[in-house]
Structures are given as structure tokens and as C-alpha cells.
Design an enzyme around this catalytic site. Structure first.
Site, PDB file in Angstrom:
ATOM      1  N   ASN A  35      -5.289  -0.958  -1.761  1.00 25.65           N
ATOM      2  CA  ASN A  35      -6.339  -0.849  -0.732  1.00 25.65           C
ATOM      3  C   ASN A  35      -6.407   0.561  -0.188  1.00 25.65           C
ATOM      4  O   ASN A  35      -5.411   1.294  -0.217  1.00 25.65           O
ATOM      5  CB  ASN A  35      -6.025  -1.751   0.473  1.00 25.65           C
ATOM      6  CG  ASN A  35      -6.012  -3.225   0.116  1.00 25.65           C
ATOM      7  OD1 ASN A  35      -6.704  -3.666  -0.798  1.00 25.65           O
ATOM      8  ND2 ASN A  35      -5.217  -3.987   0.843  1.00 25.65           N
ATOM      9  N   LYS A  64      -0.574  -4.029  -0.342  1.00 22.60           N
ATOM     10  CA  LYS A  64       0.839  -4.422  -0.464  1.00 22.60           C
ATOM     11  C   LYS A  64       1.413  -4.050  -1.831  1.00 22.60           C
ATOM     12  O   LYS A  64       2.556  -3.600  -1.932  1.00 22.60           O
ATOM     13  CB  LYS A  64       0.991  -5.924  -0.206  1.00 22.60           C
ATOM     14  CG  LYS A  64       0.647  -6.297   1.222  1.00 22.60           C
ATOM     15  CD  LYS A  64       0.967  -7.718   1.549  1.00 22.60           C
ATOM     16  CE  LYS A  64       0.333  -8.134   2.871  1.00 22.60           C
ATOM     17  NZ  LYS A  64       0.687  -7.294   4.015  1.00 22.60           N
ATOM     18  N   ASN A  67       1.839  -0.163  -2.033  1.00 19.57           N
ATOM     19  CA  ASN A  67       2.933   0.260  -1.141  1.00 19.57           C
ATOM     20  C   ASN A  67       4.294  -0.081  -1.767  1.00 19.57           C
ATOM     21  O   ASN A  67       5.231   0.721  -1.743  1.00 19.57           O
ATOM     22  CB  ASN A  67       2.840  -0.452   0.217  1.00 19.57           C
ATOM     23  CG  ASN A  67       1.552  -0.140   0.964  1.00 19.57           C
ATOM     24  OD1 ASN A  67       0.860   0.838   0.644  1.00 19.57           O
ATOM     25  ND2 ASN A  67       1.199  -0.961   1.937  1.00 19.57           N
ATOM     26  N   THR A 240      12.855 -11.458   6.037  1.00 23.51           N
ATOM     27  CA  THR A 240      12.862 -10.216   6.808  1.00 23.51           C
ATOM     28  C   THR A 240      12.517 -10.577   8.252  1.00 23.51           C
ATOM     29  O   THR A 240      11.531 -11.276   8.505  1.00 23.51           O
ATOM     30  CB  THR A 240      11.854  -9.199   6.232  1.00 23.51           C
ATOM     31  OG1 THR A 240      10.570  -9.798   6.165  1.00 23.51           O
ATOM     32  CG2 THR A 240      12.256  -8.742   4.844  1.00 23.51           C
ATOM     33  N   GLY A 242      12.199  -8.342  11.029  1.00 26.34           N
ATOM     34  CA  GLY A 242      11.867  -7.183  11.862  1.00 26.34           C
ATOM     35  C   GLY A 242      13.136  -6.521  12.376  1.00 26.34           C
ATOM     36  O   GLY A 242      14.104  -6.335  11.625  1.00 26.34           O
ATOM     37  N   GLY A 271       7.540  -4.193   5.621  1.00 33.39           N
ATOM     38  CA  GLY A 271       7.883  -5.273   4.683  1.00 33.39           C
ATOM     39  C   GLY A 271       7.728  -4.802   3.243  1.00 33.39           C
ATOM     40  O   GLY A 271       8.532  -5.160   2.369  1.00 33.39           O
ATOM     41  N   ASP A 272       6.706  -3.991   2.989  1.00 32.55           N
ATOM     42  CA  ASP A 272       6.490  -3.480   1.623  1.00 32.55           C
ATOM     43  C   ASP A 272       7.607  -2.513   1.232  1.00 32.55           C
ATOM     44  O   ASP A 272       8.070  -2.506   0.092  1.00 32.55           O
ATOM     45  CB  ASP A 272       5.133  -2.771   1.527  1.00 32.55           C
ATOM     46  CG  ASP A 272       3.987  -3.724   1.828  1.00 32.55           C
ATOM     47  OD1 ASP A 272       4.149  -4.935   1.579  1.00 32.55           O
ATOM     48  OD2 ASP A 272       2.942  -3.259   2.313  1.00 32.55           O
ATOM     49  N   ASN A 296      16.962  -2.813   3.712  1.00 32.19           N
ATOM     50  CA  ASN A 296      16.897  -2.867   5.167  1.00 32.19           C
ATOM     51  C   ASN A 296      16.809  -1.451   5.748  1.00 32.19           C
ATOM     52  O   ASN A 296      16.095  -1.204   6.722  1.00 32.19           O
ATOM     53  CB  ASN A 296      18.177  -3.570   5.646  1.00 32.19           C
ATOM     54  CG  ASN A 296      18.093  -4.065   7.053  1.00 32.19           C
ATOM     55  OD1 ASN A 296      17.008  -4.401   7.514  1.00 32.19           O
ATOM     56  ND2 ASN A 296      19.221  -4.117   7.733  1.00 32.19           N
ATOM     57  N   GLY A 307       1.093   4.921   9.054  1.00 31.98           N
ATOM     58  CA  GLY A 307       0.594   4.738   7.685  1.00 31.98           C
ATOM     59  C   GLY A 307       1.623   4.010   6.840  1.00 31.98           C
ATOM     60  O   GLY A 307       2.832   4.233   6.981  1.00 31.98           O
TER      61      GLY A 307
END
Ligand code: RIB
Length: 329
Positions: A35, A64, A67, A240, A242, A271-272, A296, A307
């Protein structure tokens, strides 16, 4: 001048030399979306019907799939992507960005009648985001595109296929089943979350989800029971969480990896970053728990820049960050 004997050719029998095959370097094959991200900064997220004044608007490469491909490549893996972009300026810009990150784009084809995917992202001062994706060319990825790539023998048994759900789910299912039949390891990042057909679940080695996605898949609001139940269906489930870190569950046994404190600018793509670095680590031979520790660190670093791809870190940066936090990588 001393008497120098004439050079003689020694009588040597040259043995048959068989040049050994070079060791196969595992490749991470990413199947997913590309994207262009239009990123707006605002003090907070508007509520329905509200107009807010923001502070900036910028365009970034995203998606996604893209990335995760860039994250895997920067984390040290040979990386190839199977995807679709539009036959337009942003499609060629996205391909250029992938090239610059050393991602093989042989199977990133242009789509004649649909534009490159677009995501409109609002990032608040707290670094949190909301995202709306217009799939565009991503919707036009078909099983035949996967077959074209696999028929050209892009995959070998110790490779890793990594997919997400911003492309048609039947393509993901087809690719992971084909990979599974070849003994290629499969990782599914079930984002955005949707119900997974049994045939797809049966072809997944590692499932990576966040807490919202896990709740959508299991209908269980409690992550500890959700992840344990999910691990009855998929060998390894990685959650995951956060800032809380990551939980890895295999056969109902949960291992928790704590999060790292960083100055959060934008969580988009964290996350990516995790998924790409995790796949790279698995491809390099690490087990799921060690790969989660490494990834992690990549995810924490990804939150420190605006970004999705600007915050992706190299293997060296991830290692340096983890050793600064006293984590062995
Ligand atoms: O995960 C972040 C990504 O989600 C963004 O780059 C956006 O393109 C959407 O796909």
C-alpha cells in the site's frame, strides 16, 4: 649471482575435484499486500461526526506484506515477495522501495485495471493509529500468481512462507497448503482478523496475532485461555501484546517475553516489524522463543519513528538494542 636452478614442473596427479554445493540459504517468501500510506498526524482520533485540525500529512510506503518483507530483509534474511501493485506511479515507487531494501520483486506484478493499494492512517500524539485500507490491486492477487512463482522453484524445504490477510484469503490458503506439501515452514499473521477456514489453519506452522485478532478468532476475551485453545489447532501461537511484550504458546504451554520501554512516536507497523524479524530469525534456524525475543526488539524500535517502514531496523541495530537491554540475541 647465485646459480638458480631452472624451474621444474612437479609431477603431481590432480585428483578429481567435486565442488561441494554451496549451503542453501533459507529465503523468506512474503505473500501479501503493498500500500501507499497517507499518514495524518492529529492530537487525538476524531469521534464520529467530529472535525479536527491535524498537524501534518505525509506519504509513506506501507502495506502489511511490504512492511514485513522489508523487515525480514533488514533483519538479515534473503527475501522475496509475491504481490500485486497498480500500473501507476505509486506502484513503481513501492517496487523501488522494496528493491532498495534488497527484496526480490520478480513476482510483484503490475495490475492493469486497479490502482496500487492505499491506506489512510491517523496517528495521534500518543502514537496510536487508526487505519482504513483500500485494497486496490492487492485484491487481484490470484492462486495462479502463487503457482507461477512456485513452479519457477522459488521455494526449497528450509524456506519460510509468511502471509497476512490483506489479500484474498483463498490465495493465502492455496499458498500455505502448497508450501506445506513441500515441507516449507509457514507463518500466518492473521491481520486484519477474519475467520480462518480449517484447510488454512491446517497448513499453518506459526500463527501470529495481537490480542484483538486472537479474540476475533477464538471468541474468547481472555488471552491466556484464547491462546491455549488456539494452540490446540496450530503448533505455535505467538501473541503480540504491545508494550506488554509477547507470549509464545506451544501445546498449551505459554512462555512470556517482556516488552521494552521506548519513546513511542508511531506504533504503525510495529506488528509487521515483529512478523518480518520473526520470520527472518526462524529462517536462520532459531526456535520460536528465541525468534520472539529477537522480533520483540525489532517491534520496539519500530515504534520510535513515524511511518510503518521508516522505523524498521537492521539485524545489527536489533542486536545492539537487545544487548543494551541485556537480552541475549
Ligand atoms: O500494519 C500497518 C499497515 O497496515 C500499514 O502500512 C497500512 O498500509 C496497512 O496495511
Amino acid at each position: 649471482m647465485p646459480n638458480v636452478p631452472a624451474a621444474t614442473v612437479p609431477d603431481v596427479t590432480v585428483p578429481d575435484v567435486t565442488v561441494p554445493d554451496l549451503p542453501d540459504v533459507p529465503t523468506v517468501i512474503v505473500l501479501g499486500s503493498i500500500n501507499e500510506d497517507i499518514v495524518v498526524r492529529a492530537p487525538r482520533h476524531p469521534v464520529p461526526g467530529e472535525t479536527l485540525l491535524g498537524s501534518s500529512v505525509q506519504r509513506f510506503p506501507g502495506g502489511k506484506g511490504a512492511n514485513q518483507a522489508v523487515a525480514a530483509s533488514l533483519a538479515g534474511a534473503l527475501t522475496l515477495m509475491i504481490a500485486r501493485v497498480g500500473d501507476d506511479i505509486s506502484g513503481s515507487a513501492m517496487r523501488t522501495t522494496l528493491h532498495a531494501a534488497k527484496v526480490d520483486t520478480t513476482y510483484v506484478g503490475p495490475c492493469k485495471h486497479d490502482p496500487t493499494g492505499t491506506a489512510v492512517i491517523v496517528v495521534s500524539d500518543a502514537g496510536e493509529n487508526t487505519i482504513v485500507v483500500i485494497a486496490g490491486a492487492n485484491e487481484k492477487l490470484r492462486p495462479v500468481h502463487v503457482d507461477d512463482a512456485f513452479d519457477a522453484q522459488i521455494a526449497k524445504p528450509n524456506d519460510v512462507v509468511l502471509a497476512q490477510l490483506e489479500i484474498p484469503i483463498e490465495v493465502v490458503s492455496h499458498a500455505l497448503q502448497r508450501a506445506r506439501r513441500m515441507g516449507v515452514r509457514t507463518i500466518l499473521n492473521a491481520a486484519p482478523a477474519q475467520q480462518l477456514p480449517d484447510a488454512l489453519v491446517g497448513a499453518v506452522d506459526v500463527l501470529i496475532v495481537n490480542e484483538t485478532e486472537l479474540a476475533t478468532l477464538t471468541g474468547d476475551a481472555e488471552w491466556t485461555s484464547g491462546i491455549a485453545n488456539m494452540s490446540d489447532r496450530v503448533g505455535t501461537v505467538v501473541l503480540t501484546r504491545g508494550g506488554e511484550g509477547v507470549a509464545v504458546c506451544q501445546q498449551r504451554e505459554i512462555v512470556c517475553v517482556p516488552g521494552h520501554e521506548v519513546e513511542v512516536v508511531d506504533t504503525t507497523g510495529a506488528g509487521d516489524a515483529f512478523c518480518g524479524a520473526f520470520a527472518a530469525a526462524i529462517a536462520s534456524g532459531l526456535g520460536a522463543n528465541e525468534a520472539a525475543r529477537f522480533a520483540n526488539g525489532a517491534a520496539a524500535l519500530a515504534c520510535t519513528r513515524l511511518g510503518a517502514q521508516s522505523g524498521l531496523a537492521t539485524q545489527r541495530d536489533i542486536d545492539a538494542f537487545l544487548s543494551s537491554k541485556n537480552v541475549e540475541s
